[in-house]
Design a protein around this motif. Structure first.
Motif, PDB file in Angstrom:
ATOM      1  N   ILE A 192       0.835  -1.211   0.000  1.00  8.98           N
ATOM      2  CA  ILE A 192       0.000   0.000   0.000  1.00  8.98           C
ATOM      3  C   ILE A 192       0.867   1.258   0.000  1.00  8.98           C
ATOM      4  O   ILE A 192       0.729   2.126  -0.858  1.00  8.98           O
ATOM      5  CB  ILE A 192      -0.959   0.005   1.217  1.00  8.98           C
ATOM      6  CG1 ILE A 192      -1.979  -1.129   1.070  1.00  8.98           C
ATOM      7  CG2 ILE A 192      -1.671   1.357   1.341  1.00  8.98           C
ATOM      8  CD1 ILE A 192      -2.930  -1.268   2.254  1.00  8.98           C
ATOM      9  N   GLU A 227       0.371   2.856  -5.645  1.00  7.92           N
ATOM     10  CA  GLU A 227      -0.524   3.955  -6.050  1.00  7.92           C
ATOM     11  C   GLU A 227      -1.383   4.442  -4.881  1.00  7.92           C
ATOM     12  O   GLU A 227      -1.648   5.636  -4.755  1.00  7.92           O
ATOM     13  CB  GLU A 227      -1.426   3.498  -7.204  1.00  7.92           C
ATOM     14  CG  GLU A 227      -0.683   3.289  -8.522  1.00  7.92           C
ATOM     15  CD  GLU A 227       0.112   4.526  -8.942  1.00  7.92           C
ATOM     16  OE1 GLU A 227      -0.481   5.627  -8.952  1.00  7.92           O
ATOM     17  OE2 GLU A 227       1.314   4.386  -9.234  1.00  7.92           O
ATOM     18  N   ALA A 228      -1.819   3.513  -4.033  1.00  7.28           N
ATOM     19  CA  ALA A 228      -2.655   3.911  -2.888  1.00  7.28           C
ATOM     20  C   ALA A 228      -1.870   4.844  -1.966  1.00  7.28           C
ATOM     21  O   ALA A 228      -2.400   5.848  -1.481  1.00  7.28           O
ATOM     22  CB  ALA A 228      -3.143   2.677  -2.128  1.00  7.28           C
ATOM     23  N   ALA A 281      -1.783   8.245  -3.408  1.00 12.63           N
ATOM     24  CA  ALA A 281      -3.078   8.918  -3.242  1.00 12.63           C
ATOM     25  C   ALA A 281      -3.232   9.443  -1.813  1.00 12.63           C
ATOM     26  O   ALA A 281      -3.765  10.538  -1.595  1.00 12.63           O
ATOM     27  CB  ALA A 281      -4.214   7.954  -3.594  1.00 12.63           C
ATOM     28  N   ASP A 327     -12.575   4.383  -4.215  1.00 12.89           N
ATOM     29  CA  ASP A 327     -11.461   4.047  -5.113  1.00 12.89           C
ATOM     30  C   ASP A 327     -10.194   3.717  -4.338  1.00 12.89           C
ATOM     31  O   ASP A 327      -9.482   2.766  -4.677  1.00 12.89           O
ATOM     32  CB  ASP A 327     -11.163   5.217  -6.068  1.00 12.89           C
ATOM     33  CG  ASP A 327     -12.276   5.404  -7.085  1.00 12.89           C
ATOM     34  OD1 ASP A 327     -13.130   4.494  -7.193  1.00 12.89           O
ATOM     35  OD2 ASP A 327     -12.299   6.456  -7.750  1.00 12.89           O
ATOM     36  N   LEU A 328      -9.934   4.514  -3.312  1.00 13.80           N
ATOM     37  CA  LEU A 328      -8.721   4.304  -2.517  1.00 13.80           C
ATOM     38  C   LEU A 328      -8.761   2.948  -1.809  1.00 13.80           C
ATOM     39  O   LEU A 328      -7.774   2.200  -1.802  1.00 13.80           O
ATOM     40  CB  LEU A 328      -8.559   5.445  -1.498  1.00 13.80           C
ATOM     41  CG  LEU A 328      -7.334   5.372  -0.581  1.00 13.80           C
ATOM     42  CD1 LEU A 328      -6.034   5.286  -1.373  1.00 13.80           C
ATOM     43  CD2 LEU A 328      -7.303   6.583   0.355  1.00 13.80           C
ATOM     44  N   LYS A 378     -10.447   0.293  -2.715  1.00 13.39           N
ATOM     45  CA  LYS A 378     -10.294  -0.761  -3.743  1.00 13.39           C
ATOM     46  C   LYS A 378      -8.838  -0.902  -4.183  1.00 13.39           C
ATOM     47  O   LYS A 378      -8.321  -2.004  -4.317  1.00 13.39           O
ATOM     48  CB  LYS A 378     -11.167  -0.426  -4.960  1.00 13.39           C
ATOM     49  CG  LYS A 378     -12.631  -0.763  -4.766  1.00 13.39           C
ATOM     50  CD  LYS A 378     -13.279  -1.151  -6.107  1.00 13.39           C
ATOM     51  CE  LYS A 378     -14.774  -1.352  -5.954  1.00 13.39           C
ATOM     52  NZ  LYS A 378     -15.552  -0.201  -6.462  1.00 13.39           N
ATOM     53  N   GLN A 379      -8.205   0.262  -4.403  1.00 15.07           N
ATOM     54  CA  GLN A 379      -6.805   0.287  -4.825  1.00 15.07           C
ATOM     55  C   GLN A 379      -5.925  -0.429  -3.781  1.00 15.07           C
ATOM     56  O   GLN A 379      -5.045  -1.217  -4.127  1.00 15.07           O
ATOM     57  CB  GLN A 379      -6.377   1.756  -4.885  1.00 15.07           C
ATOM     58  CG  GLN A 379      -5.445   2.134  -6.003  1.00 15.07           C
ATOM     59  CD  GLN A 379      -5.325   3.659  -6.093  1.00 15.07           C
ATOM     60  OE1 GLN A 379      -5.577   4.388  -5.124  1.00 15.07           O
ATOM     61  NE2 GLN A 379      -4.958   4.143  -7.265  1.00 15.07           N
ATOM     62  N   ALA A 380      -6.194  -0.136  -2.519  1.00 17.17           N
ATOM     63  CA  ALA A 380      -5.413  -0.741  -1.435  1.00 17.17           C
ATOM     64  C   ALA A 380      -5.669  -2.245  -1.363  1.00 17.17           C
ATOM     65  O   ALA A 380      -4.736  -3.042  -1.212  1.00 17.17           O
ATOM     66  CB  ALA A 380      -5.752  -0.073  -0.108  1.00 17.17           C
ATOM     67  N   GLN A 381      -6.927  -2.638  -1.481  1.00 16.36           N
ATOM     68  CA  GLN A 381      -7.248  -4.067  -1.417  1.00 16.36           C
ATOM     69  C   GLN A 381      -6.599  -4.830  -2.567  1.00 16.36           C
ATOM     70  O   GLN A 381      -6.113  -5.954  -2.401  1.00 16.36           O
ATOM     71  CB  GLN A 381      -8.771  -4.267  -1.437  1.00 16.36           C
ATOM     72  CG  GLN A 381      -9.409  -3.930  -0.084  1.00 16.36           C
ATOM     73  CD  GLN A 381     -10.919  -3.885  -0.109  1.00 16.36           C
ATOM     74  OE1 GLN A 381     -11.513  -3.452  -1.130  1.00 16.36           O
ATOM     75  NE2 GLN A 381     -11.563  -4.281   0.974  1.00 16.36           N
ATOM     76  N   LYS A 382      -6.559  -4.190  -3.732  1.00 18.02           N
ATOM     77  CA  LYS A 382      -5.932  -4.808  -4.902  1.00 18.02           C
ATOM     78  C   LYS A 382      -4.421  -4.959  -4.658  1.00 18.02           C
ATOM     79  O   LYS A 382      -3.841  -6.015  -4.932  1.00 18.02           O
ATOM     80  CB  LYS A 382      -6.197  -3.931  -6.131  1.00 18.02           C
ATOM     81  CG  LYS A 382      -5.748  -4.517  -7.439  1.00 18.02           C
ATOM     82  CD  LYS A 382      -6.453  -3.799  -8.612  1.00 18.02           C
ATOM     83  CE  LYS A 382      -5.960  -4.289  -9.956  1.00 18.02           C
ATOM     84  NZ  LYS A 382      -4.665  -3.676 -10.352  1.00 18.02           N
ATOM     85  N   ALA A 383      -3.820  -3.912  -4.125  1.00 20.39           N
ATOM     86  CA  ALA A 383      -2.374  -3.960  -3.835  1.00 20.39           C
ATOM     87  C   ALA A 383      -2.061  -5.087  -2.847  1.00 20.39           C
ATOM     88  O   ALA A 383      -1.071  -5.805  -3.002  1.00 20.39           O
ATOM     89  CB  ALA A 383      -1.907  -2.622  -3.278  1.00 20.39           C
TER      90      ALA A 383
END
Ligand code: X2X
Length: 333
Positions: free
Chosen positions: A121, A125-126, A129, A321-322, A324-329
């Protein structure tokens, strides 16, 4: 020299000298919650030391620990930095989350199962952000450090399932998210500053608390009756090295780079050091007779299930979005 050339030269000289003579303060204030005995304080010490060394004594910073610049109220640190009352800080994401809602990301229960998840994270990208969100609110973030995975202690009983928390009075930190997490688990959370926490544990005003093992160890939380410790790794608070925008803009670009690189190096040093010390810290805690509980997968899953409502309530506040981005990472780590 004709008149026009003269004017241009004069303007250039003025501009140059105003940059070159930019009045730096004799000393910059750096706020922390925990002092030098803790990894957190050591992160700040390292930053100050590297900046002094690399600037050959031109830039001097002085650390004020125990949130003393905000009279012990760590949740006011960010506002004080934004308004220029504090120049710089090494602060926890938890303590700044009342002013920067995106920082609640790290407090979502069981979002980050291990160190690799934290790194995925913060380094991705997270993390960018999150830094943008801090900057937007008047403070320039430079680098990440680490307070650590926060484990649960109490004076009453072994906790290995959510129902064990039933009715326990737990001291929690800054953000209202923690009220929700502990309420969802059936506990009775009370928000208070670190300055008030140890006295409250001593008198029995609260039954339990949550903090990283390094904090439990150095602050000798076992001595105030906290004999049960559950390693549930429910969240970790990164530290952020940051400078008030008002102060940041007064530094030359070269000195901004110097401050930033020193923060990155100090953060990296502190993260590695505190992770490396964890096993020894746990051994020392056990040695003192604290009962340490580790969760089975099934027990862990019960805590995850019991705290889902926190995601429902807080995801919109943090930003869909943040999250989701973190969960994806984390999933791709
Ligand atoms: O107050 C706490 O528990 C501490 C020291 O960990 C923080 O500042 C988040």
């Amino acid at each position: 020299l004709n008149r026009r050339t003269f004017m241009a030269a004069a303007a250039a000289t003025l501009l140059f000298s105003s940059v070159a003579n930019a009045q730096y303060k004799d000393e910059y204030t750096v706020s922390t919650v925990l002092p030098s005995a803790f990894p957190w304080g050591q992160a700040a010490d390292k930053w100050v030391e590297l900046v002094k060394e690399r600037s050959e004594g031109r830039i001097n910073m002085k650390i004020y620990s125990n949130s003393q610049l905000v009279s012990g109220d760590q949740t006011k640190e960010f506002s004080a930095m934004r308004s220029g009352l504090i120049d710089m800080a090494v602060g926890s994401t938890i303590n700044w989350s009342p002013q920067v809602p995106e920082l609640n990301l790290f407090s979502l229960p069981f979002l980050m199962p291990d160190n690799a998840a934290i790194d995925a994270i913060t380094r991705g990208e997270a993390g960018k952000a999150v830094f943008a969100a801090i900057e937007k609110r008047g403070v320039t973030p430079l680098a990440w450090g680490e307070n650590g995975f926060r484990e649960l202690s109490n004076s009453k009983r072994t906790i290995s399932q959510p129902s064990d928390l039933d009715g326990l009075k737990i001291r929690v930190v800054g953000s209202p998210l923690f009220q929700d997490t502990f309420t969802a688990l059936g506990a009775n959370p009370t928000q208070m500053s670190w300055a008030d926490a140890k006295p409250a544990l001593t008198t029995g005003a609260v039954d339990g608390q949550e903090n990283p093992l390094s904090v439990f160890d150095v602050a000798r939380i076992d001595q105030v009756g906290q004999t049960h410790l559950t390693l549930w790794h429910y969240m970790a608070d990164p530290l952020v090295f940051a400078v008030s925008n008002r102060v940041w803009s007064q530094f030359s670009p070269e000195d901004q780079e110097l401050l930033k690189q020193a923060a990155i190096d100090a953060g990296q040093w502190e993260i590695e050091k505190s992770r490396a010390e964890l096993d020894a810290t746990l051994a020392a805690i056990k040695e003192r007779g604290v009962e340490v509980t580790e969760l089975t997968q099934e027990q862990h899953d019960a805590f995850v299930a019991a705290t889902q409502s926190v995601y429902e309530k807080w995801t919109p506040r943090i930003g869909e979005d943040l999250v989701k981005q973190a969960q994806k990472a984390v999933a791709e780590r």
